[in-house]
Design an enzyme around this catalytic site. Structure first.
Site, PDB file in Angstrom:
ATOM      1  N   ALA A 150       0.799  -1.179   0.106  1.00 62.23           N
ATOM      2  CA  ALA A 150       0.122   0.043   0.041  1.00 62.23           C
ATOM      3  C   ALA A 150       0.850   1.273   0.195  1.00 62.23           C
ATOM      4  O   ALA A 150       1.999   1.166   0.141  1.00 62.23           O
ATOM      5  CB  ALA A 150      -0.889   0.024   1.196  1.00 62.23           C
ATOM      6  N   GLY A 210       0.659   5.528   1.486  1.00 58.93           N
ATOM      7  CA  GLY A 210       0.144   6.471   2.355  1.00 58.93           C
ATOM      8  C   GLY A 210       0.760   7.718   2.239  1.00 58.93           C
ATOM      9  O   GLY A 210       1.544   8.056   1.534  1.00 58.93           O
ATOM     10  N   GLY A 211       0.370   8.511   3.209  1.00 58.82           N
ATOM     11  CA  GLY A 211       1.035   9.844   3.230  1.00 58.82           C
ATOM     12  C   GLY A 211       2.348  10.169   3.716  1.00 58.82           C
ATOM     13  O   GLY A 211       3.115  11.139   3.355  1.00 58.82           O
ATOM     14  N   GLY A 217       4.578   6.949   3.250  1.00 60.91           N
ATOM     15  CA  GLY A 217       5.753   6.271   2.641  1.00 60.91           C
ATOM     16  C   GLY A 217       4.906   4.934   2.135  1.00 60.91           C
ATOM     17  O   GLY A 217       3.855   4.886   2.290  1.00 60.91           O
ATOM     18  N   LYS A 242       8.924   0.010   5.254  1.00 57.83           N
ATOM     19  CA  LYS A 242       8.477   1.142   4.865  1.00 57.83           C
ATOM     20  C   LYS A 242       9.272   2.204   4.449  1.00 57.83           C
ATOM     21  O   LYS A 242      10.234   2.474   5.382  1.00 57.83           O
ATOM     22  CB  LYS A 242       7.365   1.642   6.066  1.00 57.83           C
ATOM     23  CG  LYS A 242       6.756   3.080   5.893  1.00 57.83           C
ATOM     24  CD  LYS A 242       6.085   3.571   6.956  1.00 57.83           C
ATOM     25  CE  LYS A 242       5.357   4.903   6.843  1.00 57.83           C
ATOM     26  NZ  LYS A 242       4.657   5.347   7.995  1.00 57.83           N
ATOM     27  N   ASP A 251      -2.543  10.062  13.870  1.00 63.38           N
ATOM     28  CA  ASP A 251      -3.212   9.965  12.858  1.00 63.38           C
ATOM     29  C   ASP A 251      -4.108   8.640  13.009  1.00 63.38           C
ATOM     30  O   ASP A 251      -4.110   7.781  11.990  1.00 63.38           O
ATOM     31  CB  ASP A 251      -2.181   9.726  11.595  1.00 63.38           C
ATOM     32  CG  ASP A 251      -2.992   9.993  10.140  1.00 63.38           C
ATOM     33  OD1 ASP A 251      -4.016  10.706  10.311  1.00 63.38           O
ATOM     34  OD2 ASP A 251      -2.608   9.427   9.124  1.00 63.38           O
TER      35      ASP A 251
END
Length: 757
Positions: free
Chosen positions: A164, A166-167, A169, A191, A296
């Protein structure tokens, strides 16, 4: 020391936390005297455990009590559902089947890291660039993964593919070649960064490397290692975090997998959502205790794997006292004050409240129109039906951070109460639990319908009965006046007032006890002024509002507003709901009172006053069967079971018109009386009189004679009158009052049928 929590077989460890359920030992519980494990350093969150006072600057609802959550990672199994709800088991997925076939960042999520302008977008039919320079500020951007299948990182981690993005990495799946064999392989997650030119993202990665490896909680993804690998274009080393692979399903994916007929996500059942909340709050509390903020939290960052939840994506985690690092959050979840005031424990609490809302109802516009508020309750059926849950969300997501729960532990305690309430309402099975904030009922109130020594007392309880019957807040053991109060043994109101007025310090608990002493002595004016003087110094504490409610009852004022404020502060406490219900009934609001009595009773059969209140209101509304049903739920081992059964007998007979009475009602009332074998002869005779009087009125109105027998007498007027005469003569025999004895004899002669001598 074994854990005191019902159904838990764990034991308390050196830090005072159960190794099975993860909850903290109650105050005063002995635990092993071993030095606590060293923490991660940093500044701990400033919360008041156990209901401590934080002065006038504290939250309006401060001191809500707390339950600790620390636990070693190897000692705790999944506790989804808190032992009360069977949660769906999400199977682990084969890691090799979850990698992305075409790893790309969606164009809608491509922004310049410097000026935040859109970059890499399609134009004039041409696809957007994955790499390039921002046309506004010329900052380089790259949205391509730096690793590909087959790459070997640090000569150890073999890349399988991208999981996946995300914001902060890309997330890669890899196989650890150093740990694994022919039987089992160790899968890990790496990551990196989406854009190595993003200075804030680079700083966040460095921050992760400093302290995340020390985080060790069973509900937080474990960081194993930090490694570097050269950029395929520049050759510069890029840092990667190596963490535990969690192969379940995110809560966001769970929500999206439930589609309704219109194609929109179908919300999760509320009980499951609350169970998720119970499971995620302890790891957040664990972080807060170590001076860290998650920042988050959202459904995307919670994985349900088999019977356990895991918080993942720790990229936004930061220290509470960090004033320099970039702050990351997600619109719709992030608290409104974060952009200006920065993150806090309160802003983490806010994200949990928003997550619960998104999962539990169709929250359209949560990231736009309702980005900083809840929708109107009248537009959401779930919130209309579940008032306690609504109040929980309102407090967790309050615009003012000081009005939210002070800690994850406080929120979890109230959420647990709401969870038990929701489950109990669904299947009518009580889920009682001892409160850490309130005593049980001082004495049951409003039980006059079951009066054993005289006629029934109908109508709501008197205000004085409520003052002396409602539960009281438990004392705050951190209050400096506790020691002095322990030495005050007198119960005489005058002497007690004198002793308390002479206390060396008028601490909150001393004042509360003084207020009660004034109320017991009938000096409501002094009680009011003493309490308001305390409120001037501590205006934001729920205990002040609760005692305001008691004073209002004693002075004949409306007590509902004060108790309602406590209910909003403590939506999971049955005692707060009971107080609102009783005050509402007294104020002539049967609808509110009935709904809250029902919720309290269904949750905990220890609140017998709620059963009598609910039965009283049902009977007043003409629902005799409903009144009897709730009275029958009073347990046989309760000291009020006998009162409840007598009240049920009277409910059977309580008809506004004789035509509504049936033979079955009479026979059932008589059968109930015959089963009450512990009644004294006087009480039995007294209640028999009530049944026989009603039967004598009923029999002439029936055209067909009945073969049934009532309390041993045939169902005809003559036999019933003989039975009534016998009861009056029994009452005359056992009476110690000469005049009353004569009156009973006169009544016996009056009801006796005519006979020929």
């Amino acid at each position: 020391m074994r854990c005191v929590r019902s159904g838990c077989g764990g034991t308390y460890g050196p830090e005072g936390y159960c190794d099975e359920c993860g909850l903290k030992a109650p105050e005063g519980t002995p635990v092993p005297s071993v030095a606590a494990a060293a923490g991660s350093g940093g500044t701990a969150a400033a919360t008041q455990a156990g209901g401590g006072w934080s002065g006038s600057q504290g939250s309006r609802w401060s001191g809500s009590g707390s339950t600790g959550t620390r636990t070693s990672r190897a000692s705790r199994r999944g506790q989804l559902g808190a032992g009360l709800l069977e949660m769906p088991r999400v199977p682990l997925r084969d890691p090799a089947t979850v990698v992305m076939a075409d790893p790309k960042v969606a164009e809608s999520r491509r922004y310049c890291s410097s000026c935040e302008q859109p970059v890499g977008r399609s134009r004039d039919g041409r696809p957007g660039l994955d790499e390039g320079f921002c046309p506004h500020c010329r900052t380089r951007f790259s949205f391509l993964p730096k690793l590909k299948a087959g790459d070997l990182v640090d000569d150890r981690y073999e890349l399988i593919g991208c999981l996946a993005y995300g914001g902060l990495g890309w997330i890669y799946l890899a196989r650890d070649k150093n740990i694994g064999d022919e039987v089992a392989e160790r899968w890990v997650v790496l990551k990196g960064l989406i854009n190595t030119s993003d200075v804030d993202a680079m700083a966040a990665a460095v921050m992760e490397r400093r302290f995340l490896v020390e985080i060790d909680h069973p509900n937080i993804v474990k960081i194993y290692d930090f490694v570097q690998h050269p950029d395929p274009q520049t050759g510069k080393p890029i840092s990667y975090i190596v963490m535990e692979y969690v192969g379940g399903q995110s809560l966001r994916d769970r929500l999206l997998s439930r589609r309704g007929p219109d194609g929109r996500p179908n919300p999760l059942p509320l009980a499951e959502v609350l169970a998720y909340g119970l499971e995620v709050l302890p790891p957040l509390g664990y972080l807060h205790e170590r001076g860290l903020l998650f920042c988050d939290f959202k459904p995307d960052n919670v994985i349900h794997a088999e019977e356990q939840l895991k918080l993942i994506d720790l990229g936004a985690v930061r220290r509470i006292d960090d004033q320099l690092s970039a702050v990351y959050g997600t619109p719709g979840y992030q608290a409104p004050e974060v952009p200006t005031a920065g993150p806090s424990v309160a802003s983490d609490i806010y994200t949990v409240g928003r997550t619960l809302a998104v999962l539990s109802f169709d929250f359209r516009g949560f990231s736009s129109e309702y980005a900083d508020r809840l929708p109107d309750r009248s537009t959401v059926p779930l919130l209309q039906a579940e008032e306690s849950y609504y109040r929980l969300l309102v407090r967790a997501t309050h615009p003012d951070p000081e009005q939210r729960f002070e800690s994850a532990d406080q929120m979890r305690e109230q959420l647990y109460g709401v969870f038990r309430e929701v489950l109990s309402a669904a299947d009518q099975r009580p889920r009682p639990a001892p409160s850490t904030l309130f005593t049980p009922e001082q004495r049951a109130f409003g039980i006059g319908a079951g009066n054993l020594d005289g006629p029934p007392i109908d109508g709501p309880p008197e205000a004085d009965e409520l003052v002396h019957g409602l539960p009281l807040p438990l004392m705050d053991q951190a209050d400096p006046g506790i020691g002095y109060l322990a030495g005050v043994a007198t119960t005489d109101p005058r002497e007690l007032v004198a002793r308390l007025e002479a206390a060396p310090e008028a601490t909150p608990e001393v004042v509360f006890r003084l207020v009660l002493a004034y109320l017991e002595g009938g000096n409501t004016t002094a009680a009011y002024h003493r309490l308001e003087a305390l409120a001037a110094d501590h205006p934001r504490h729920w205990r002040v509002d609760y005692y305001r409610g008691l004073v209002a009852l004693a002075t004949g004022e409306r007590a509902v507003p004060a108790f309602d404020t406590v209910y909003s502060a403590l939506p999971g406490e049955p005692a707060a709901k009971l107080a609102v219900a009783a005050a509402a009934e007294l104020a002539g609001d049967p609808a509110t009172a009935s709904a809250l009595y029902q919720r309290v009773w269904h949750t905990d059969h220890g609140f017998v006053s709620a059963a009598f209140g609910l039965a009283r209101l049902r009977r007043a509304a003409g629902d005799r069967a409903g009144a009897v049903a709730v009275l029958d739920e009073v347990p046989e081992n309760s000291r009020y079971h006998l009162f409840a059964q007598v009240a049920a007998i009277r409910a059977k007979l309580a008809v506004t018109q004789l035509a509504l009475l049936t033979e079955a009602d009479l026979l059932d009332a008589a059968a109930r009386l015959e089963r009450l074998t512990t009644l004294t002869p006087e009480r039995r005779a007294r209640i028999s009189v009530e049944i026989l009087h009603k039967a004598i009125q009923f029999v002439p109105a029936v055209s067909q004679p009945s073969p049934a027998r009532l309390l041993g007498h045939p169902m005809n007027e003559r036999a019933l009158r003989f039975g009534l005469e016998q009861c009056y003569r029994t009452l005359a025999k056992v009476s110690h009052d000469r005049r009353l004895r004569a009156a009973y004899v006169d009544l016996a002669n009056t009801v006796r049928p005519r006979t020929l001598v």
